[in-house]
Design a protein around this motif. Sequence first.
Motif, PDB file in Angstrom:
ATOM      1  N   ARG A   3       0.920  -1.462   0.028  1.00 14.42           N
ATOM      2  CA  ARG A   3      -0.056  -0.123   0.124  1.00 14.42           C
ATOM      3  C   ARG A   3       0.778   1.282  -0.038  1.00 14.42           C
ATOM      4  N   ASP A   4       2.070   1.427   0.822  1.00 13.37           N
ATOM      5  CA  ASP A   4       2.515   2.474   1.031  1.00 13.37           C
ATOM      6  C   ASP A   4       3.514   2.623  -0.416  1.00 13.37           C
ATOM      7  N   TYR A   7       0.625   4.243  -2.894  1.00  9.98           N
ATOM      8  CA  TYR A   7       0.509   5.722  -2.433  1.00  9.98           C
ATOM      9  C   TYR A   7       1.746   6.645  -2.721  1.00  9.98           C
ATOM     10  N   TYR A  26      -1.563  -3.184  -8.395  1.00 11.67           N
ATOM     11  CA  TYR A  26      -2.094  -3.105  -6.949  1.00 11.67           C
ATOM     12  C   TYR A  26      -3.612  -3.594  -6.798  1.00 11.67           C
ATOM     13  N   GLN A  30      -4.889  -6.584  -4.334  1.00 10.91           N
ATOM     14  CA  GLN A  30      -6.004  -6.369  -3.361  1.00 10.91           C
ATOM     15  C   GLN A  30      -7.161  -7.486  -3.463  1.00 10.91           C
ATOM     16  N   ARG A  33      -6.015 -10.511  -1.994  1.00 13.72           N
ATOM     17  CA  ARG A  33      -6.175 -10.325  -0.586  1.00 13.72           C
ATOM     18  C   ARG A  33      -7.461 -10.644  -0.063  1.00 13.72           C
ATOM     19  N   ILE A  44     -10.120  -3.630   3.237  1.00 10.73           N
ATOM     20  CA  ILE A  44      -9.432  -3.602   1.985  1.00 10.73           C
ATOM     21  C   ILE A  44     -10.020  -2.615   1.120  1.00 10.73           C
ATOM     22  N   GLU A  47      -8.939   1.104   2.208  1.00  6.18           N
ATOM     23  CA  GLU A  47      -7.567   1.289   1.814  1.00  6.18           C
ATOM     24  C   GLU A  47      -7.660   1.739   0.161  1.00  6.18           C
ATOM     25  N   ILE A  48      -8.340   0.887  -0.755  1.00  3.51           N
ATOM     26  CA  ILE A  48      -8.304   1.065  -2.064  1.00  3.51           C
ATOM     27  C   ILE A  48      -9.136   2.414  -2.518  1.00  3.51           C
ATOM     28  N   LEU A  51      -7.050   5.864  -2.472  1.00  7.67           N
ATOM     29  CA  LEU A  51      -6.150   6.171  -3.594  1.00  7.67           C
ATOM     30  C   LEU A  51      -6.931   7.265  -4.491  1.00  7.67           C
TER      31      LEU A  51
END
Length: 100
Positions: A3-4, A7, A26, A30, A33, A44, A47-48, A51
């Motif tokens: 993730r980092d 970003y 990415y 996910q 994941r 999840i 986090e997406i 973006l």
Amino acid sequence: MARDRIYDILNQSTDFKGRESLLKEYLVSQVERYDRADEDPKEIAYEITGLMGTRALIGLPRENPFMEVLEMAGQLELPYPHRSPEDNWEAFKALVSQLP
């Protein structure tokens, strides 16, 4: 992809061109994941969705297929009474698989 890292990549510039394949990589990670089922799907999706606030994506037009995927992720972080039944992980996976 971590993730980092995504970003950092998407915050380097306001230009999304040339970063499409990295974002797709990415998003595929996910989906994998999610498929492992060892984490909360809403986390999840959260986090997406985050973006969309990166420099490269903040001005992306709504009709861009990547924005469609990110917007669906935003729906997936909502509880069921607050989202359409059509907004589900199977539909999300289909959108991701169709990305250029």
